[in-house]
Design a protein around this motif. Structure first.
Motif, PDB file in Angstrom:
ATOM      1  N   ASP A  77      46.097  44.910  44.857  1.00 41.94           N
ATOM      2  CA  ASP A  77      47.193  45.877  44.741  1.00 41.94           C
ATOM      3  C   ASP A  77      48.493  45.168  44.367  1.00 41.94           C
ATOM      4  OD1 ASP A  77      45.491  47.944  45.339  1.00 41.94           O
ATOM      5  OD2 ASP A  77      46.132  48.136  47.433  1.00 41.94           O
ATOM      6  N   TYR A  78      48.733  44.014  44.978  1.00 39.95           N
ATOM      7  CA  TYR A  78      49.957  43.273  44.672  1.00 39.95           C
ATOM      8  C   TYR A  78      49.987  42.864  43.203  1.00 39.95           C
ATOM      9  CZ  TYR A  78      53.476  39.583  44.634  1.00 39.95           C
ATOM     10  OH  TYR A  78      54.570  38.809  44.317  1.00 39.95           O
ATOM     11  N   VAL A  79      48.865  42.312  42.716  1.00 38.76           N
ATOM     12  CA  VAL A  79      48.804  41.846  41.327  1.00 38.76           C
ATOM     13  C   VAL A  79      48.963  43.011  40.356  1.00 38.76           C
ATOM     14  CG1 VAL A  79      47.342  40.726  39.601  1.00 38.76           C
ATOM     15  CG2 VAL A  79      47.422  39.822  41.924  1.00 38.76           C
ATOM     16  N   GLU A  80      48.325  44.122  40.645  1.00 37.02           N
ATOM     17  CA  GLU A  80      48.476  45.290  39.768  1.00 37.02           C
ATOM     18  C   GLU A  80      49.922  45.778  39.767  1.00 37.02           C
ATOM     19  OE1 GLU A  80      45.552  47.963  41.352  1.00 37.02           O
ATOM     20  OE2 GLU A  80      44.017  47.329  39.905  1.00 37.02           O
ATOM     21  N   GLY A  81      50.578  45.689  40.932  1.00 39.52           N
ATOM     22  CA  GLY A  81      51.964  46.143  41.033  1.00 39.52           C
ATOM     23  C   GLY A  81      52.945  45.296  40.252  1.00 39.52           C
ATOM     24  N   LEU A  82      52.578  44.057  39.932  1.00 38.62           N
ATOM     25  CA  LEU A  82      53.462  43.196  39.141  1.00 38.62           C
ATOM     26  C   LEU A  82      53.653  43.750  37.733  1.00 38.62           C
ATOM     27  CD1 LEU A  82      52.022  39.681  40.125  1.00 38.62           C
ATOM     28  CD2 LEU A  82      54.212  40.644  40.862  1.00 38.62           C
ATOM     29  N   GLY A  83      52.625  44.377  37.195  1.00 32.40           N
ATOM     30  CA  GLY A  83      52.708  44.913  35.842  1.00 32.40           C
ATOM     31  C   GLY A  83      52.734  43.852  34.757  1.00 32.40           C
ATOM     32  N   LEU A  84      52.251  42.648  35.077  1.00 31.31           N
ATOM     33  CA  LEU A  84      52.309  41.537  34.134  1.00 31.31           C
ATOM     34  C   LEU A  84      50.975  41.257  33.445  1.00 31.31           C
ATOM     35  CD1 LEU A  84      54.440  39.055  36.283  1.00 31.31           C
ATOM     36  CD2 LEU A  84      55.212  40.415  34.324  1.00 31.31           C
ATOM     37  N   TYR A  85      49.920  41.869  33.952  1.00 28.74           N
ATOM     38  CA  TYR A  85      48.590  41.668  33.391  1.00 28.74           C
ATOM     39  C   TYR A  85      48.065  43.000  32.860  1.00 28.74           C
ATOM     40  CZ  TYR A  85      48.836  37.468  36.346  1.00 28.74           C
ATOM     41  OH  TYR A  85      49.229  36.296  36.955  1.00 28.74           O
ATOM     42  N   GLN A  86      47.409  42.948  31.705  1.00 30.06           N
ATOM     43  CA  GLN A  86      46.854  44.179  31.154  1.00 30.06           C
ATOM     44  C   GLN A  86      45.578  44.616  31.863  1.00 30.06           C
ATOM     45  OE1 GLN A  86      47.992  41.656  29.074  1.00 30.06           O
ATOM     46  NE2 GLN A  86      48.693  42.484  27.127  1.00 30.06           N
ATOM     47  N   GLN A  87      44.921  43.664  32.546  1.00 24.82           N
ATOM     48  CA  GLN A  87      43.690  43.988  33.262  1.00 24.82           C
ATOM     49  C   GLN A  87      43.628  43.139  34.523  1.00 24.82           C
ATOM     50  OE1 GLN A  87      40.206  43.609  30.796  1.00 24.82           O
ATOM     51  NE2 GLN A  87      38.770  44.233  32.400  1.00 24.82           N
ATOM     52  N   VAL A  88      43.199  43.735  35.631  1.00 24.68           N
ATOM     53  CA  VAL A  88      43.080  43.030  36.909  1.00 24.68           C
ATOM     54  C   VAL A  88      41.678  43.270  37.448  1.00 24.68           C
ATOM     55  CG1 VAL A  88      43.971  42.766  39.252  1.00 24.68           C
ATOM     56  CG2 VAL A  88      45.540  43.360  37.389  1.00 24.68           C
ATOM     57  N   VAL A  89      40.951  42.185  37.742  1.00 26.33           N
ATOM     58  CA  VAL A  89      39.599  42.309  38.291  1.00 26.33           C
ATOM     59  C   VAL A  89      39.436  41.380  39.481  1.00 26.33           C
ATOM     60  CG1 VAL A  89      38.600  42.953  36.067  1.00 26.33           C
ATOM     61  CG2 VAL A  89      38.607  40.563  36.747  1.00 26.33           C
ATOM     62  N   ASP A  90      38.564  41.783  40.407  1.00 25.77           N
ATOM     63  CA  ASP A  90      38.220  40.923  41.530  1.00 25.77           C
ATOM     64  C   ASP A  90      37.324  39.787  41.039  1.00 25.77           C
ATOM     65  OD1 ASP A  90      39.554  42.824  42.997  1.00 25.77           O
ATOM     66  OD2 ASP A  90      37.736  43.735  43.837  1.00 25.77           O
ATOM     67  N   TYR A  91      37.277  38.713  41.816  1.00 29.87           N
ATOM     68  CA  TYR A  91      36.466  37.569  41.413  1.00 29.87           C
ATOM     69  C   TYR A  91      35.004  37.957  41.198  1.00 29.87           C
ATOM     70  CZ  TYR A  91      40.387  34.457  42.444  1.00 29.87           C
ATOM     71  OH  TYR A  91      41.602  33.826  42.431  1.00 29.87           O
ATOM     72  N   ASP A  92      34.491  38.849  42.043  1.00 26.69           N
ATOM     73  CA  ASP A  92      33.079  39.210  41.911  1.00 26.69           C
ATOM     74  C   ASP A  92      32.825  40.172  40.751  1.00 26.69           C
ATOM     75  OD1 ASP A  92      34.088  41.566  42.916  1.00 26.69           O
ATOM     76  OD2 ASP A  92      32.954  41.517  44.791  1.00 26.69           O
ATOM     77  N   GLN A  93      33.891  40.529  40.022  1.00 26.32           N
ATOM     78  CA  GLN A  93      33.747  41.377  38.843  1.00 26.32           C
ATOM     79  C   GLN A  93      33.886  40.579  37.544  1.00 26.32           C
ATOM     80  OE1 GLN A  93      36.951  44.112  39.822  1.00 26.32           O
ATOM     81  NE2 GLN A  93      35.495  45.650  40.559  1.00 26.32           N
TER      82      GLN A  93
END
Length: 329
Positions: free
Chosen positions: A177-193
């Motif tokens: 949630d924190y990483v998505e909230g930064l708005g700096l990455y076009q895609q965010v995935v968990d390590y197991d994804q």
């Protein structure tokens, strides 16, 4: 010393103290003991050097101590370099002390954020510049591990301004949630994804985790599409990058002073300082914006307060949203 910052970057300095000579900056003269370097602000209390006056304030690299005796040389309007014998031969960016009164990147209200982020963002900025300078090695997507770390999202911030390939964040479920909230990455995935990512696109891996199992998984998944593996350092893995002949491309360690020297030759120090300063001001404004929620300051007073913070950072890492500063006066 007035104040200094503590981040997992300082744990990295200690962990790589022998391999990268970080223990050499402030020797104690006592076998088995070292001064952990920190970034902070100090005020000149006594000077016998023209151009460095009592009462002046400087930003730079310090031991966790009450005071530091330096031998200023190359004194200019911007500041000076410490020419003390034991610092000869060490990377010059760490020996530079910047005069607050003339530093174009200094903003009084943001100095706690500067302590916390300037040394990290310098690495972030030079890393982004290195990748851009090499045209991203032909990559169309850039995968970043430990994407919640301050150096990682600083690099993402700088890359966003450089017209980079698609930025993909790898992170833990607890930080998603924190990483998505930064708005700096076009895609965010968990390590197991990891396996869900497109392995048909030329890919550049920027490793801030130092996790060897993850590195092998990245190589296995992307295969020949992986054009470059850049190890940018880690506080969670305090082992130095190990050579691994089984991996192609071979992981390469990024060391910011090398790119700094190149850009000093390409552009000159004044232009590099101006470009970095402008980027840093934009970054600090974004991080300090209370609406964005990127960081909350945690202030501690006195040397006795530093120990528990260092222990917690070493044992558990830091929460991405927290920034720890120690006030000495």
């Amino acid at each position: 010393m007035d104040r200094f910052a503590l981040t997992t970057n300082n744990i990295t300095y200690a962990a790589f103290g022998d391999a990268m000579n970080y223990w050499s900056f402030f020797p104690t003269g006592q076998e088995g003991w070292g001064h952990m370097p920190v970034w902070g602000f100090a005020t000149v209390t006594d000077s016998r050097v023209p151009g460095v006056d009592p009462g002046e304030r400087f930003y730079g690299y310090f031991p966790i101590a009450t005071a530091l005796k330096v031998r200023p040389e190359r004194i200019s309007e911007r500041g000076f370099y410490d020419a003390t014998d034991y610092r000869q031969g060490l990377p010059s960016p760490y020996n530079q002390y910047t005069r607050c009164s003339t530093d174009g990147a200094y903003v009084k209200a943001l100095e706690d954020y500067q302590m916390l982020l300037r040394p990290l963002f310098f690495t972030s900025y030079m890393l982004a510049d290195f990748l851009s300078d090499n045209e991203f090695f032909g990559a169309r997507q850039l995968v970043v591990s430990s994407a919640s770390s301050k150096t990682a999202y600083g690099a993402a911030f700088a890359l966003r301004e450089m017209g980079d390939p698609v930025r993909i964040a790898l992170t833990s479920p607890s930080n998603r949630d924190y990483v998505e909230g930064l708005g700096l990455y076009q895609q965010v995935v968990d390590y197991d994804q990891l396996a869900s990512l497109d392995a048909g696109q030329p890919t550049l891996y920027v490793d801030f985790s130092g996790d060897e199992a993850l590195r092998h998984a990245v190589h296995d998944h992307f295969g020949p599409a992986l054009v470059y593996d850049c190890y940018a350092g880690s506080a969670t893995n305090t082992e130095f990058l190990k050579a691994d002949a089984t991996l192609t491309p071979e992981p390469r360690f990024f060391f910011a002073p090398v790119q700094i020297r190149k850009r000093n030759q390409d552009w000159g120090p004044a232009v590099l300082s101006e470009r970095f300063g402008a980027a840093q001001r934009r970054f600090l404004q974004a991080v300090s914006d209370p609406v964005s929620g990127w960081m909350s300051l945690c202030e501690h007073r006195g040397f006795e307060a530093a120990g528990p913070v260092i222990r917690a950072l070493n044992d558990h890492g830091g929460l991405p949203r927290e920034g720890h500063v120690v006030l000495l006066r």
